[in-house]
Design an enzyme around this catalytic site. Sequence first.
Site, PDB file in Angstrom:
ATOM      1  N   ASP A 157      16.952  -4.721  13.081  1.00  0.00           N
ATOM      2  CA  ASP A 157      16.513  -3.747  12.066  1.00  0.00           C
ATOM      3  C   ASP A 157      15.590  -4.360  11.010  1.00  0.00           C
ATOM      4  O   ASP A 157      15.770  -4.137   9.803  1.00  0.00           O
ATOM      5  CB  ASP A 157      17.725  -3.099  11.376  1.00  0.00           C
ATOM      6  CG  ASP A 157      18.525  -2.216  12.318  1.00  0.00           C
ATOM      7  OD1 ASP A 157      18.127  -2.082  13.489  1.00  0.00           O
ATOM      8  OD2 ASP A 157      19.548  -1.679  11.889  1.00  0.00           O
ATOM      9  N   ASP A 180      16.053  -3.059  17.922  1.00  0.00           N
ATOM     10  CA  ASP A 180      15.611  -1.898  17.137  1.00  0.00           C
ATOM     11  C   ASP A 180      14.891  -2.339  15.869  1.00  0.00           C
ATOM     12  O   ASP A 180      15.097  -1.766  14.787  1.00  0.00           O
ATOM     13  CB  ASP A 180      16.803  -1.018  16.749  1.00  0.00           C
ATOM     14  CG  ASP A 180      17.612  -0.552  17.942  1.00  0.00           C
ATOM     15  OD1 ASP A 180      17.056  -0.466  19.045  1.00  0.00           O
ATOM     16  OD2 ASP A 180      18.821  -0.291  17.785  1.00  0.00           O
TER      17      ASP A 180
END
Length: 322
Positions: A157, A180
């Site tokens: 992230d 991600d």
Amino acid sequence: MKLRLLLICLVAIAGLSAQAQADKKWKHDIVVAQDGSGDYTNITDALEGIRAYMDYNVTVNIKNGTYKEKIVIPSWLKNVTFIGENPDSTIITFDHHANINNMGTFRTYTVKVEGSNITFRDLTIENNAPQLGQAVALHTEGDKLQFYNCRLLGNQDTIFTGGKNMRLYFGNCYIEGTTDFIFGPATAYFKDCTIHSKRNSYITAASTPEDVKVGYVFDNCKLTAAPDVDKVYLGRPWRPYAHTAFINCEMGSHIRGEGWHNWRNPENEKTARYCEYGSTGPGAQSGERVAWSKQLTKDEAKALLDINNVFTQHSTWAPSGK
């Protein structure tokens, strides 16, 4: 009479002094230097020297150094450019991750940008927390944000692109992470960037709302990986209508043939908007891509490369490019 004139003069002098102090506080050019040679020694204090809701531009020049700060650029600041001396040696860093006292993903940021019309150049924003959970380096909530020649470093992230219809532009940036590491609902355009995977996982996790036309566009970017990384997906949908396009990108052998993942939810295959055009390199195996992704036509790719088209959502805007 003389006393009255003296009082008038003293009042005038006091007024000039007050104005001078105000002018000194609200400078158009601010220097941050850890050695004390600038206006401030840290970035957080420098934000206090920027006038709220101003209609002029302010430049914050940040001298080389490692600034361990957790920074919030508030919503009442706009028209500000932060310029580092060098992206390799002007570093903003912090080390929060989601599993510290149940902090959660969205409090882990190193830099959070709530203001709009903010630009960053020639610096690094880093979350150097150990790989113990989500750890955001850059968290954006504002509109019309630009990043040029910046390094955005982290693990899981790295960049959260927050806010429906918010518009972000990344030019010639280096972005790295594990899982991600580019995620969120905003509309973001990545031009000539290097996207570096540090682990077998997923690059993007867009959560584009159903009624937003464009999520992420990667234009002429280079996808690289650490030496032992060989199984990376281009993206998976954090929310069902995720939109991500890779156009004229060079993809290393670490990119999986299927390209995209459904986040273990087949229903996402009906709604996710994943597409490519002109991919090159050993990871550009269009014939092996999942059936629910799309290879764009030349005209469709051209439309997504038109920044005026991509960023015209609730008002017209195009990044300055300089």
